[in-house]
Design a protein around this motif. Sequence first.
Motif, mmCIF file in Angstrom:
data_model
loop_
_atom_site.group_PDB
_atom_site.id
_atom_site.type_symbol
_atom_site.label_atom_id
_atom_site.label_comp_id
_atom_site.label_asym_id
_atom_site.label_seq_id
_atom_site.Cartn_x
_atom_site.Cartn_y
_atom_site.Cartn_z
ATOM 1 N N THR A 93 53.988 40.372 -37.388
ATOM 2 C CA THR A 93 52.838 39.524 -37.690
ATOM 3 C C THR A 93 51.917 40.268 -38.641
ATOM 4 O O THR A 93 51.567 41.430 -38.386
ATOM 5 C CB THR A 93 52.047 39.170 -36.417
ATOM 6 N N ALA A 96 46.347 38.845 -42.892
ATOM 7 C CA ALA A 96 46.035 38.629 -44.308
ATOM 8 C C ALA A 96 44.586 38.960 -44.652
ATOM 9 O O ALA A 96 44.278 39.323 -45.787
ATOM 10 C CB ALA A 96 46.346 37.183 -44.691
ATOM 11 N N VAL A 100 46.589 42.886 -45.914
ATOM 12 C CA VAL A 100 47.904 43.212 -45.353
ATOM 13 C C VAL A 100 48.043 44.721 -45.131
ATOM 14 O O VAL A 100 49.078 45.307 -45.449
ATOM 15 C CB VAL A 100 49.039 42.668 -46.257
ATOM 16 N N PRO A 193 57.500 39.310 -42.296
ATOM 17 C CA PRO A 193 56.902 37.968 -42.190
ATOM 18 C C PRO A 193 57.278 37.103 -43.394
ATOM 19 O O PRO A 193 57.462 37.607 -44.513
ATOM 20 C CB PRO A 193 55.402 38.255 -42.161
ATOM 21 N N ASP A 194 57.399 35.804 -43.175
ATOM 22 C CA ASP A 194 57.795 34.889 -44.246
ATOM 23 C C ASP A 194 56.849 34.953 -45.437
ATOM 24 O O ASP A 194 57.260 34.796 -46.587
ATOM 25 C CB ASP A 194 57.845 33.450 -43.711
ATOM 26 N N GLU A 195 55.563 35.186 -45.166
ATOM 27 C CA GLU A 195 54.581 35.195 -46.255
ATOM 28 C C GLU A 195 54.527 36.518 -47.005
ATOM 29 O O GLU A 195 53.732 36.674 -47.940
ATOM 30 C CB GLU A 195 53.188 34.849 -45.710
ATOM 31 N N ALA A 196 55.376 37.472 -46.627
ATOM 32 C CA ALA A 196 55.345 38.791 -47.284
ATOM 33 C C ALA A 196 56.773 39.252 -47.577
ATOM 34 O O ALA A 196 57.447 39.808 -46.702
ATOM 35 C CB ALA A 196 54.636 39.811 -46.405
ATOM 36 N N PRO A 197 57.253 39.052 -48.799
ATOM 37 C CA PRO A 197 58.604 39.504 -49.152
ATOM 38 C C PRO A 197 58.712 41.022 -49.205
ATOM 39 O O PRO A 197 59.813 41.561 -49.210
ATOM 40 C CB PRO A 197 58.842 38.880 -50.532
#
Length: 228
Positions: A93, A96, A100, A193-197
């Motif tokens: 998790t 933001a 981050v 996390p999906d929002e952080a490659p």
Amino acid sequence: MRVARKSWKTYALGAAALAALLAATACEPGDLNSGTGTTPSATPSATATTKPGGGGVGTAGGSGSAGSGASATAATTAATAACTEADISIATTLYAHDSVRHLLLTATNTGDKECTLYRYPVVGFGSGHEGPIGPMESEMKDAAIAPGQKAYAGMLLFRTGAPTDAVETMTVSLQGRVSNADPDSGPIEVPLPDEAPFLNIDDNPLVSYWNVSREKAEGYMFKAADGN
């Protein structure tokens, strides 16, 4: 006549002494059944219980204690079996609102028995980063979790203004019961996390010890050195 009288007196005194001796001897069995008569027999038993390798009551007591201790040890060992990659899944998790800089690890027991997460997760970031990261100041308490339950560890990825590197993969290995030993599990691939490659990390990221309380894990994470 004087000699005769003296012999008679001597005989009388000897007879009286013998009678007294016989009377004292006759009283001994009764004394053994009285309250005072139990003291001599109790003393050796008390000594036997404290003497290593003693026989009689002491040996029986020692054997009983050892048996209880062995049972307790076996129960403790069974209850504190280390979690492995076979019964743990780990999710991440992000936060933001703080650029981050922090990451929460959530471990879930997917097995059918209680297991324990010892100390802190051994986190790696692939071949481009040297070695596992160290622990931050946090509660040093192992986390026992039943099937379906969770435990948490917080991470500080980088400090404000510090040079960073981008990493795209992360693994977690679980420690065993023996401190300072090699990880007790193989590396678990942890999805970002999906929002952080990718993640930015500095040269000294930190991770907290496992905790069954998410609130406590986050508290340590945000209070880490230069991590607020």
